[in-house]
Scaffold this motif. Structure first.
Motif, PDB file in Angstrom:
ATOM      1  N   TYR A  38       0.814  -1.220   0.000  1.00 48.91           N
ATOM      2  CA  TYR A  38       0.000   0.000   0.000  1.00 48.91           C
ATOM      3  C   TYR A  38       0.848   1.271   0.000  1.00 48.91           C
ATOM      4  O   TYR A  38       0.435   2.287  -0.511  1.00 48.91           O
ATOM      5  CB  TYR A  38      -0.901   0.022   1.233  1.00 48.91           C
ATOM      6  CG  TYR A  38      -1.870  -1.112   1.333  1.00 48.91           C
ATOM      7  CD1 TYR A  38      -2.856  -1.291   0.381  1.00 48.91           C
ATOM      8  CD2 TYR A  38      -1.816  -2.012   2.391  1.00 48.91           C
ATOM      9  CE1 TYR A  38      -3.758  -2.341   0.479  1.00 48.91           C
ATOM     10  CE2 TYR A  38      -2.712  -3.056   2.499  1.00 48.91           C
ATOM     11  CZ  TYR A  38      -3.698  -3.220   1.549  1.00 48.91           C
ATOM     12  OH  TYR A  38      -4.584  -4.245   1.655  1.00 48.91           O
ATOM     13  N   VAL A  39       2.006   1.205   0.627  1.00 49.61           N
ATOM     14  CA  VAL A  39       2.859   2.382   0.734  1.00 49.61           C
ATOM     15  C   VAL A  39       3.406   2.771  -0.642  1.00 49.61           C
ATOM     16  O   VAL A  39       3.536   3.945  -0.978  1.00 49.61           O
ATOM     17  CB  VAL A  39       4.036   2.135   1.706  1.00 49.61           C
ATOM     18  CG1 VAL A  39       4.732   3.428   2.042  1.00 49.61           C
ATOM     19  CG2 VAL A  39       3.561   1.424   2.968  1.00 49.61           C
ATOM     20  N   ALA A  40       3.723   1.746  -1.438  1.00 47.77           N
ATOM     21  CA  ALA A  40       4.436   1.959  -2.701  1.00 47.77           C
ATOM     22  C   ALA A  40       3.536   2.286  -3.879  1.00 47.77           C
ATOM     23  O   ALA A  40       4.004   2.834  -4.878  1.00 47.77           O
ATOM     24  CB  ALA A  40       5.237   0.707  -3.034  1.00 47.77           C
ATOM     25  N   GLY A  84       5.519  -6.307   0.891  1.00 50.49           N
ATOM     26  CA  GLY A  84       5.656  -5.268   1.915  1.00 50.49           C
ATOM     27  C   GLY A  84       4.536  -5.218   2.939  1.00 50.49           C
ATOM     28  O   GLY A  84       4.780  -5.233   4.138  1.00 50.49           O
ATOM     29  N   THR A  85       3.297  -5.113   2.468  1.00 44.19           N
ATOM     30  CA  THR A  85       2.150  -5.134   3.393  1.00 44.19           C
ATOM     31  C   THR A  85       1.320  -6.367   3.079  1.00 44.19           C
ATOM     32  O   THR A  85       0.338  -6.318   2.361  1.00 44.19           O
ATOM     33  CB  THR A  85       1.290  -3.858   3.274  1.00 44.19           C
ATOM     34  OG1 THR A  85       0.951  -3.630   1.909  1.00 44.19           O
ATOM     35  CG2 THR A  85       2.020  -2.643   3.800  1.00 44.19           C
ATOM     36  N   LEU A  86       1.739  -7.439   3.665  1.00 44.57           N
ATOM     37  CA  LEU A  86       1.201  -8.769   3.360  1.00 44.57           C
ATOM     38  C   LEU A  86      -0.093  -9.029   4.127  1.00 44.57           C
ATOM     39  O   LEU A  86      -0.333  -8.463   5.177  1.00 44.57           O
ATOM     40  CB  LEU A  86       2.269  -9.775   3.804  1.00 44.57           C
ATOM     41  CG  LEU A  86       2.303 -11.154   3.181  1.00 44.57           C
ATOM     42  CD1 LEU A  86       2.351 -11.083   1.684  1.00 44.57           C
ATOM     43  CD2 LEU A  86       3.549 -11.875   3.687  1.00 44.57           C
ATOM     44  N   SER A  87      -0.923  -9.906   3.577  1.00 46.45           N
ATOM     45  CA  SER A  87      -2.024 -10.488   4.336  1.00 46.45           C
ATOM     46  C   SER A  87      -2.403 -11.793   3.646  1.00 46.45           C
ATOM     47  O   SER A  87      -1.970 -12.058   2.521  1.00 46.45           O
ATOM     48  CB  SER A  87      -3.216  -9.543   4.422  1.00 46.45           C
ATOM     49  OG  SER A  87      -3.731  -9.307   3.142  1.00 46.45           O
ATOM     50  N   TRP A 138      -4.067 -11.662   0.156  1.00 46.87           N
ATOM     51  CA  TRP A 138      -3.164 -11.172  -0.877  1.00 46.87           C
ATOM     52  C   TRP A 138      -2.113 -12.204  -1.229  1.00 46.87           C
ATOM     53  O   TRP A 138      -1.728 -12.343  -2.393  1.00 46.87           O
ATOM     54  CB  TRP A 138      -2.497  -9.859  -0.410  1.00 46.87           C
ATOM     55  CG  TRP A 138      -3.402  -8.697  -0.504  1.00 46.87           C
ATOM     56  CD1 TRP A 138      -4.646  -8.562   0.052  1.00 46.87           C
ATOM     57  CD2 TRP A 138      -3.159  -7.481  -1.235  1.00 46.87           C
ATOM     58  NE1 TRP A 138      -5.165  -7.342  -0.273  1.00 46.87           N
ATOM     59  CE2 TRP A 138      -4.291  -6.659  -1.051  1.00 46.87           C
ATOM     60  CE3 TRP A 138      -2.099  -7.015  -1.997  1.00 46.87           C
ATOM     61  CZ2 TRP A 138      -4.388  -5.389  -1.618  1.00 46.87           C
ATOM     62  CZ3 TRP A 138      -2.182  -5.754  -2.560  1.00 46.87           C
ATOM     63  CH2 TRP A 138      -3.319  -4.948  -2.379  1.00 46.87           C
TER      64      TRP A 138
END
Lengths: 258, 258, 258
Positions: free
Chosen positions: B19-21, B60-63, B66
């Protein structure tokens, strides 16, 4: 003037948009003079849509949970008399997006804003089989937009090098903008928020949509003249929206199509 | 020239990134001349990966949802002959990330791009027990990269002050860049997209990866000279990528390691 | 000086924040000299919170999965003696947010940072029925902050045109900043990260919170003087944080309220 009215009202715009656009869209709405909020949980979207002045829904980064929340929010907005704008990102690209497009069109958006290929894809879904004449790109977009407006009752805005807006009866062309705009991500998605801010504070949805697009194009023109690449353009674009003088906007050309 | 080829092709790059990227990566790909799309729903990732020219996956922002979509997308890309780049953000930090790293390596990425500690962590997982010599940071990264390249068949890029690229046989060092780059978030994540854009439009994955890193370093050098902090750097970096002259790139130093 | 201490330590700040803020917050923490990480999966938040130097939790874009992860991360931080900062975005707006506020306050944040209406909403929840005196906006915020600090044991920061910080015994006012700051999205959310970076590297949470707010206000003042709209402000703000001279910060005015 519609821009002065918007700035005076500071409308609260509820956005269920894609992850890429959220930050840019919030900054663009703040620069313009509106108040953005991004809220998507099924537990609260309906309640929040009833509080906000307008809602936007964008299917850019879709998922099953969010699609459900989008439908709930759209339904709540319609029930509470709040206008909402649908942004059908890449609606023709996958079967899942086509299905999402159908479900959200059924919730009766006030405005549909997309690029030519998105509007063509939606119009083909909405049409009763006659299909859309696609001999020329711009004519095709115009015909598709008119057909989609008549089939759905929404104002339809096709944005690109020249923007088209129609409610099925009136047709406006908005010139301006800058060739750098497609090189900056989510300027189209963010414009959907700007349309929502204008229609939330104006009675004629068609004219308010035209005013939104005209402001955006003018800010783009100003930013383009002051920048040397997409990085400096982004910064100059926010400054231009913030400083935009409602009195200096170029006129919008409107014709009657019926 | 590979950059001209990229700009001429405007490859569609499918990114499942953090999400950041997302916003920065989209802007960087647009500035360079590629066409980014962020799509992650399990309902459509496989279909979309088959349409795009290349895929990137970043944990990076794993779940859990995803991770499943990442595996489906990677499998689809491999099945359809589309190259994909793996960005193992902080892969050694938690057990969950180590597991994600193993699952995604098993889907056979074309390129793995990470910093030295990420490549070391992956190489230790992939190694057959011999371990990685870590007497010196840069030597350790070089040995780990070679071992990882041989174990997986991927080109491995270790980015940092000096970048290393290897396919297990050839080794390239790319100098340049600027000390401000680590002070701007997700420049590494976005580089993963740039690598994808180059390998999508070039036949030799190793040389295309080197070209991607060389362009990025050169844009960083130009931006660094024109800025006074990370804010002005970000803006200047996008402008530099947009204006980059393929003819003026410094040569890449390549040695044979076998 | 606390800023020098922070830069020397480069604290790792674990953020579970909203999608709108992630990129800006990461850039602001990097410009300042901290190391940001955004990690939210239930599979790893507890483990990651134990590694990081401090944690922030922001309910801006809430959902059920994330709320559960927030509780786990906060609990882990508290168990491992790591400070954490709670940012109760729009906590009074919907019932779901009120519930989230109660659940997270129960996990004992070290600092609560919000605007006046958010702190008022939380104080009303935390109060034992006596209610909060709201005869004047600034007085109401001050009284609510003191009450909330006493009820929860947290340092409470109310940010706005003038910032207030209290631990229930001491009260500080921080002046400065710039009127452009509310026109840039997520500057408040990002400040929550800055507070975390300061309290992670300082023993007195109250004084560290004051120092964070004073640095932010000073960077805002500098950026405001160098910009002509929210776009140029954003860029100048990051540059100002990066260049901030710890020796030139204005003093913070502290009074004793008991």
């Amino acid at each position: 003037m519609r821009l002065e009215q918007l700035r005076h009202t500071t409308p609260l715009i509820h956005n269920i948009t894609n992850y890429v656009a959220m930050n840019s869209m919030a900054n663009i709405l703040l620069a313009l003079g509106a108040s953005p909020a991004m809220v998507h949980a099924r537990e609260e979207v309906a309640e929040f849509a009833s509080i906000a002045h307008a809602l936007t829904i964008n299917i850019g980064t879709l998922s099953a949970d969010w699609l459900e929340a989008m439908q709930q929010a759209a339904r709540s907005a319609t029930q509470h008399g709040k206008p909402w704008v649908f942004d059908p990102v890449a609606v023709g690209a996958t079967q899942y997006r086509q299905q999402a497009g159908r479900l959200l069109i059924a919730e009766r958006p006030s405005v549909i804003r997309g690029n030519a290929s998105e509007i063509l894809a939606l119009a083909q879904q909405a049409s009763t089989g006659r299909g859309v004449d696609s001999t020329a790109a711009s004519d095709a977009a115009r015909d598709a937009a008119s057909e989609l407006a008549r089939a759905t009752g929404a104002v339809v805005a096709v944005t690109g090098e020249i923007d088209l807006v129609t409610d099925g009866k009136r047709l406006a062309r908005i010139h301006g903008g800058h060739p750098m705009m497609p090189r900056v991500t989510t300027l189209g998605c963010s414009l959907t928020g700007v349309v929502a801010a204008f229609i939330a504070t104006s009675e004629d949805t068609f004219l308010a949509t035209c005013a939104a697009l005209a402001c955006y194009a003018e800010a783009g023109r100003i930013a383009g003249a002051a920048s040397s690449g997409p990085g400096s353009f982004s910064s100059a674009f926010l400054d231009a929206l913030y400083q935009l003088d409602a009195g200096s906007l170029p006129p919008v050309e409107i014709t009657h199509v019926e």
